[in-house]
Scaffold this active site. Structure first.
Site, PDB file in Angstrom:
ATOM      1  N   ARG A 164       0.859  -1.177   0.000  1.00  0.00           N
ATOM      2  CA  ARG A 164       0.000   0.000   0.000  1.00  0.00           C
ATOM      3  C   ARG A 164       0.896   1.228   0.000  1.00  0.00           C
ATOM      4  O   ARG A 164       2.019   1.190   0.513  1.00  0.00           O
ATOM      5  CB  ARG A 164      -0.909   0.016   1.230  1.00  0.00           C
ATOM      6  CG  ARG A 164      -1.824  -1.188   1.374  1.00  0.00           C
ATOM      7  CD  ARG A 164      -2.619  -1.121   2.682  1.00  0.00           C
ATOM      8  NE  ARG A 164      -3.522  -2.237   2.857  1.00  0.00           N
ATOM      9  CZ  ARG A 164      -3.217  -3.370   3.482  1.00  0.00           C
ATOM     10  NH1 ARG A 164      -1.998  -3.520   4.017  1.00  0.00           N
ATOM     11  NH2 ARG A 164      -4.098  -4.347   3.592  1.00  0.00           N
ATOM     12  N   LYS A 189      -1.922  -2.856   8.076  1.00  0.00           N
ATOM     13  CA  LYS A 189      -3.090  -2.382   8.827  1.00  0.00           C
ATOM     14  C   LYS A 189      -3.167  -3.077  10.178  1.00  0.00           C
ATOM     15  O   LYS A 189      -2.832  -4.253  10.304  1.00  0.00           O
ATOM     16  CB  LYS A 189      -4.365  -2.673   8.027  1.00  0.00           C
ATOM     17  CG  LYS A 189      -4.577  -1.766   6.822  1.00  0.00           C
ATOM     18  CD  LYS A 189      -5.924  -2.038   6.179  1.00  0.00           C
ATOM     19  CE  LYS A 189      -6.205  -1.073   5.051  1.00  0.00           C
ATOM     20  NZ  LYS A 189      -7.527  -1.312   4.421  1.00  0.00           N
ATOM     21  N   HIS A 256      -2.629   2.661  -5.737  1.00  0.00           N
ATOM     22  CA  HIS A 256      -3.229   1.419  -5.252  1.00  0.00           C
ATOM     23  C   HIS A 256      -3.492   0.447  -6.392  1.00  0.00           C
ATOM     24  O   HIS A 256      -3.551  -0.774  -6.180  1.00  0.00           O
ATOM     25  CB  HIS A 256      -4.529   1.721  -4.504  1.00  0.00           C
ATOM     26  CG  HIS A 256      -4.890   0.675  -3.492  1.00  0.00           C
ATOM     27  ND1 HIS A 256      -4.150   0.445  -2.358  1.00  0.00           N
ATOM     28  CD2 HIS A 256      -5.899  -0.237  -3.463  1.00  0.00           C
ATOM     29  CE1 HIS A 256      -4.691  -0.536  -1.651  1.00  0.00           C
ATOM     30  NE2 HIS A 256      -5.750  -0.982  -2.320  1.00  0.00           N
ATOM     31  N   ARG A 259      -0.804  -2.050  -6.672  1.00  0.00           N
ATOM     32  CA  ARG A 259      -0.980  -3.170  -5.734  1.00  0.00           C
ATOM     33  C   ARG A 259      -1.963  -4.186  -6.319  1.00  0.00           C
ATOM     34  O   ARG A 259      -1.730  -5.400  -6.255  1.00  0.00           O
ATOM     35  CB  ARG A 259      -1.481  -2.622  -4.392  1.00  0.00           C
ATOM     36  CG  ARG A 259      -1.835  -3.680  -3.340  1.00  0.00           C
ATOM     37  CD  ARG A 259      -2.183  -2.955  -2.039  1.00  0.00           C
ATOM     38  NE  ARG A 259      -2.935  -3.761  -1.101  1.00  0.00           N
ATOM     39  CZ  ARG A 259      -2.378  -4.561  -0.183  1.00  0.00           C
ATOM     40  NH1 ARG A 259      -1.070  -4.693  -0.138  1.00  0.00           N
ATOM     41  NH2 ARG A 259      -3.122  -5.239   0.670  1.00  0.00           N
ATOM     42  N   HIS A 282      -3.527  -9.355   3.817  1.00  0.00           N
ATOM     43  CA  HIS A 282      -4.966  -9.368   4.056  1.00  0.00           C
ATOM     44  C   HIS A 282      -5.284 -10.216   5.281  1.00  0.00           C
ATOM     45  O   HIS A 282      -4.783 -11.345   5.414  1.00  0.00           O
ATOM     46  CB  HIS A 282      -5.716  -9.945   2.852  1.00  0.00           C
ATOM     47  CG  HIS A 282      -5.796  -9.018   1.691  1.00  0.00           C
ATOM     48  ND1 HIS A 282      -6.030  -9.436   0.395  1.00  0.00           N
ATOM     49  CD2 HIS A 282      -5.694  -7.666   1.620  1.00  0.00           C
ATOM     50  CE1 HIS A 282      -6.055  -8.394  -0.413  1.00  0.00           C
ATOM     51  NE2 HIS A 282      -5.858  -7.312   0.308  1.00  0.00           N
ATOM     52  N   TYR A 291      -9.821 -10.828  -6.206  1.00  0.00           N
ATOM     53  CA  TYR A 291      -8.993 -10.868  -7.409  1.00  0.00           C
ATOM     54  C   TYR A 291      -9.389 -12.018  -8.325  1.00  0.00           C
ATOM     55  O   TYR A 291      -9.250 -11.927  -9.539  1.00  0.00           O
ATOM     56  CB  TYR A 291      -7.513 -10.967  -7.024  1.00  0.00           C
ATOM     57  CG  TYR A 291      -7.019  -9.716  -6.354  1.00  0.00           C
ATOM     58  CD1 TYR A 291      -6.763  -8.565  -7.101  1.00  0.00           C
ATOM     59  CD2 TYR A 291      -6.852  -9.650  -4.978  1.00  0.00           C
ATOM     60  CE1 TYR A 291      -6.335  -7.394  -6.488  1.00  0.00           C
ATOM     61  CE2 TYR A 291      -6.421  -8.483  -4.358  1.00  0.00           C
ATOM     62  CZ  TYR A 291      -6.170  -7.369  -5.120  1.00  0.00           C
ATOM     63  OH  TYR A 291      -5.761  -6.205  -4.516  1.00  0.00           O
TER      64      TYR A 291
END
Length: 311
Positions: A164, A189, A256, A259, A282, A291
């Protein structure tokens, strides 16, 4: 206890215990504060814990209807407004869960509330050719060699490692120096750390930038602006916007999107979905599975282009 006190305690818990990002904490503050403002008008006074626990599903539906009415006057697409409203419901549910755990209030009424549904947005990656040439082309637009080396290294890292933009710009020089041993340590995150292996092309671009870095001390930011301070995401987005406009690409060509391109092109090459999940950081596999949906949509479009598909 009044709800504004509970709100501050919850936000403090989010920031320090859950290690939520500052932007997330601020968004939750805005969403729940607006909800409490409505409930204060709705009930005739600011609710305390007992009043909050006694709220019915009808009260929350009234709030949702009020919020929907306000949303009609806001800019954006209906889908975007629905996502914003769903986010506000999610924020309120998170707040209620905290109150249930810490103060034992009854949250059953809110659980019966159905959040607005928005269409799932699929990732919009760049093509292989565009993604591969983007870092060099973006760097060629820089006014001086230092910025050119920095931009090429940054955007090569985004596509070559799937970071990111915030993760890349949070790196320090020491993070790169250690990467030759075991990979790049990235803080994602929620304060979750992951190890990302670096391709030779990524290492080469970073090495060239490292050699020209104006202040290569271990604690210095890896990517810096003209004044030597940490490069801001808005600057990187603006640099890519200039390239995007000159290249005739649409607004989806953002940092982004690199990514997204990293993950999509790995998937197309036969990479395991779990491995891609680990590389992207994730928390849930369902996020990574988006995806596969995007890839199926692409395959369907290719199939429909066949002459026999029209018969």
């Amino acid at each position: 206890m009044q709800m504004h006190e509970c709100l501050e305690n919850w936000l403090d818990w989010l920031a320090h215990e859950k290690r939520a990002r500052p932007n997330t904490v601020q968004a939750y503050r805005t969403d729940v504060t607006a909800t409490l403002s409505f409930l204060t008008d709705h009930l005739g006074q600011e609710p305390d814990l007992d009043a909050f626990s006694a709220l019915r599903t009808a009260d929350f539906r009234a709030w949702l209807a009020y919020d929907a009415g306000r949303a009609e006057g806001r800019r954006g697409t209906p889908d975007g407004r629905a996502r914003s409203r769903a986010r506000r419901v999610s924020a309120l549910r998170s707040f209620m869960q905290y109150l249930t755990t810490s103060h034992g209030i009854n949250a059953s009424a809110l659980r019966q509330l159905k959040a607005p549904r928005a269409r799932k947005r699929l990732p919009r990656p760049l093509s292989r050719d565009v993604a591969c040439t983007a870092p060099v082309e973006i760097a060629s637009l820089a006014n001086d060699p230092l910025c050119a080396a920095r931009d090429e290294a940054l955007f090569t890292l985004l596509y070559g490692a799937g970071l990111r933009i915030g993760e890349a710009l949070a790196l320090n020089v020491r993070d790169y120096d250690r990467s030759a041993e075991s990979g790049l340590r990235v803080m994602g995150k929620g304060g979750k750390e992951r190890i990302v292996p670096l391709l030779p092309s990524v290492m080469k671009a970073l090495s060239m930038w490292r050699a020209q870095h104006p202040c290569p001390l271990p604690e210095s930011p890896l990517f810096v602006g003209l004044r030597g301070k940490r490069l801001q995401p808005a600057v990187a987005r603006r640099v890519m916007q200039v390239w995007r406009e000159q290249s005739g690409l649409d607004n989806s060509a953002t940092p982004h999107a690199l990514r997204h391109s990293f993950a999509t092109h790995l998937l197309e090459g036969g990479a395991d979905l779990r491995a891609i999940q680990e590389l992207l950081g994730h928390a849930s596999l369902s996020t990574t599975q988006n995806y596969t949906l995007a890839d199926e949509k692409h395959l369907l479009a290719v199939w429909q282009a066949h002459p026999r598909a029209r018969k």
